[in-house]
Design an enzyme around this catalytic site. Structure first.
Site, mmCIF file in Angstrom:
data_model
loop_
_atom_site.group_PDB
_atom_site.id
_atom_site.type_symbol
_atom_site.label_atom_id
_atom_site.label_comp_id
_atom_site.label_asym_id
_atom_site.label_seq_id
_atom_site.Cartn_x
_atom_site.Cartn_y
_atom_site.Cartn_z
ATOM 1 N N ASN A 7 -4.167 -7.440 1.232
ATOM 2 C CA ASN A 7 -2.992 -6.570 1.198
ATOM 3 C C ASN A 7 -2.989 -5.916 -0.178
ATOM 4 O OD1 ASN A 7 -0.485 -5.393 1.078
ATOM 5 N ND2 ASN A 7 0.652 -7.205 1.732
ATOM 6 N N ARG A 91 -4.175 -4.705 5.396
ATOM 7 C CA ARG A 91 -2.880 -4.110 5.711
ATOM 8 C C ARG A 91 -2.945 -2.627 5.364
ATOM 9 N NH1 ARG A 91 2.498 -4.099 2.200
ATOM 10 N NH2 ARG A 91 3.897 -3.311 3.783
ATOM 11 N N HIS A 180 7.308 -2.427 8.275
ATOM 12 C CA HIS A 180 7.353 -3.887 8.465
ATOM 13 C C HIS A 180 7.011 -4.268 9.908
ATOM 14 C CE1 HIS A 180 10.764 -3.501 5.311
ATOM 15 N NE2 HIS A 180 9.666 -3.856 4.661
ATOM 16 N N ARG A 241 16.804 0.414 -3.083
ATOM 17 C CA ARG A 241 16.866 1.611 -2.227
ATOM 18 C C ARG A 241 18.243 1.731 -1.575
ATOM 19 N NH1 ARG A 241 11.510 0.225 1.058
ATOM 20 N NH2 ARG A 241 10.875 -1.271 -0.531
ATOM 21 N N GLY A 332 16.396 -13.103 4.466
ATOM 22 C CA GLY A 332 16.601 -13.653 5.811
ATOM 23 C C GLY A 332 16.202 -15.121 5.911
ATOM 24 N N GLU A 383 2.720 -12.140 8.084
ATOM 25 C CA GLU A 383 1.976 -10.910 8.372
ATOM 26 C C GLU A 383 0.467 -11.137 8.265
ATOM 27 O OE1 GLU A 383 4.996 -9.457 5.609
ATOM 28 O OE2 GLU A 383 4.678 -7.494 6.513
#
Ligand code: AMP
Length: 398
Positions: A7, A91, A180, A241, A332, A383
């Protein structure tokens, strides 16, 4: 079959070596400050302490060569020699509309990725650097690219089209892409697996909430809507953001500052939890300050909770119901009080949680009550495992 997962960012990359027989992570690491003074590598062989070394990495190729040396090192390595390595999975942030699934790298694929570089000008070139470096260092093995956008390519036009003149879609491909995707795909499928239910039967809302965040409506295993859009600032409040904005606010900022770069920095780097609280982009710091009575920190915390709640409600409405709600990524997976605050007040839609079962961090758990109509879960994302599985699949299909 042993697969190297990469990645790559512009000055750093993460890697994992995964043995697909048993899906075991044999080693992993992080290379930072490539091309900058003080570059270093942190390498961990599974079951051993991490090794950190400062090494001069002028570019990705030199860094990847070093990683391969670490992987074959008699003490820290996990491979006898590089012939044990079967493939590499990378990725890739943006696949535009061309890529709806992972693919083997060919010259045509690289060209097609380059054609969508304008859609992810920071990420795709960095991801491609990793692909090129690996092809140079290990020319004998297949490379596979796995796109963050691919999972969302099942969204219907009514969800991905913006309400501006249609020519901007036709000519410039301005539309919602979502990101994502690998993470949303993984947790939605893992939830179905844990529940022992076919994913085709489930309406799931997946909340990937970290420094960057997105929420996805997954109907029958397919992404039907997602909160990130053309770029990476739409949707819920993030670390730095803004989340969704009235276009008039962008116009006002453009008029006030006069240049795109300044406004881009404002909405991508100076907004979100950081911009509202003035304290930090990290929810832990914001929660701590709110606890001590800081009002702006409290506002930032409340905004994030409110935005997530609204997306859950709107996606349940969009799908005509919700069976599963999943939380993943840094916030999360770890934000215990955050998850409780999001779920509070959603009992009307069948979400009932057990605060005791919710006291988990970074572990798979179902924390809804037995009589809750919606199964509410924490699932740590993986991932890298999706990239490794897709890489294996693409290589087997050769
Ligand atoms: P990620 O981008 O997925 O690595 O997530 C990073 C974010 O997770 C950080 O900015 C923190 O705000 C958040 N996070 C990590 N641990 C906790 C925690 N214990 N409680 C609340 N938020 C957390």
């Amino acid at each position: 079959m042993k697969i190297l997962v990469l990645n790559c960012g512009s000055s750093s990359f993460k890697y994992q070596l995964i043995d697909m027989d048993g899906e075991a992570v044999l080693a992993k690491g992080l290379v930072e400050r490539i091309g900058i003074a003080g570059s270093k590598i942190k390498h961990t062989k599974t079951g051993k302490d991490p090794v950190t070394r400062e090494v001069d990495f002028p570019n990705h190729t030199v860094a990847i060569k070093y990683v391969l040396e670490m992987l074959t090192d008699p003490e820290h390595g996990v491979l006898k020699d590089l012939s044990e390595l079967s493939a590499a999975g990378h990725r890739m942030v943006h696949g535009g509309e061309k890529f709806t699934s992972s693919v083997l790298v060919t010259p045509e694929v690289i060209q097609a990725i380059e054609e969508v570089v304008h859609l992810a000008p920071l990420h795709n070139p960095a991801n491609l650097q990793g692909v090129r470096a690996l092809m140079e260092v290990l020319p004998g093995i297949p490379n596979v690219v796995v796109f963050d956008t691919a999972f969302h390519q099942t969204m219907p036009p009514k969800a991905f089209t913006y309400g501006i003149p249609f020519s901007y879609y036709e000519e410039d491909r301005v539309r919602r892409y979502g990101f994502h995707g690998t993470s949303h795909y993984y947790v939605a499928n893992r939830a179905a697996e844990i529940l022992g239910r076919p994913i085709e039967e489930l309406k799931t809302v997946t909340c990937h909430l970290g420094n960057g965040s997105s929420i996805t409506a997954v109907d029958g295993g397919k992404s039907v809507d997602t909160s990130l859009g053309y770029g990476t600032a739409e949707g819920v409040l993030m670390g730095t953001r803004s989340g969704s904005l009235d276009p008039s606010v962008m116009l006002y900022l453009m008029e006030k500052h006069g240049d795109v770069k300044t406004v881009s920095d404002i909405v991508h780097k100076k907004s979100g939890l950081q911009g509202i609280s003035g304290i930090s982009s990290d929810l832990r710091d914001v929660e701590e300050a709110a606890e001590k009575g800081d009002e702006r920190a409290r506002l930032a915390q409340e905004m994030l909770i409110y935005h997530v709640k609204k997306y859950i409600g709107s996606y349940a409405a969009a799908m005509g119901g919700i069976d599963v709600l999943v939380f993943t990524a840094g916030i999360g997976e770890n934000g215990i009080s955050f998850r409780e605050d999001v779920c509070r007040g959603l009992e009307f839609m069948g979400i009932k949680i057990d605060p005791e079962k919710n006291k988990v961090r970074g572990k798979e758990a179902i924390f809804s009550t037995p009589d809750s109509r919606v199964m509410v879960m924490v699932i740590p994302t993986d991932e890298e495992m999706v990239i490794a599985r897709d890489t294996k699949k693409c290589c087997e299909g050769r």
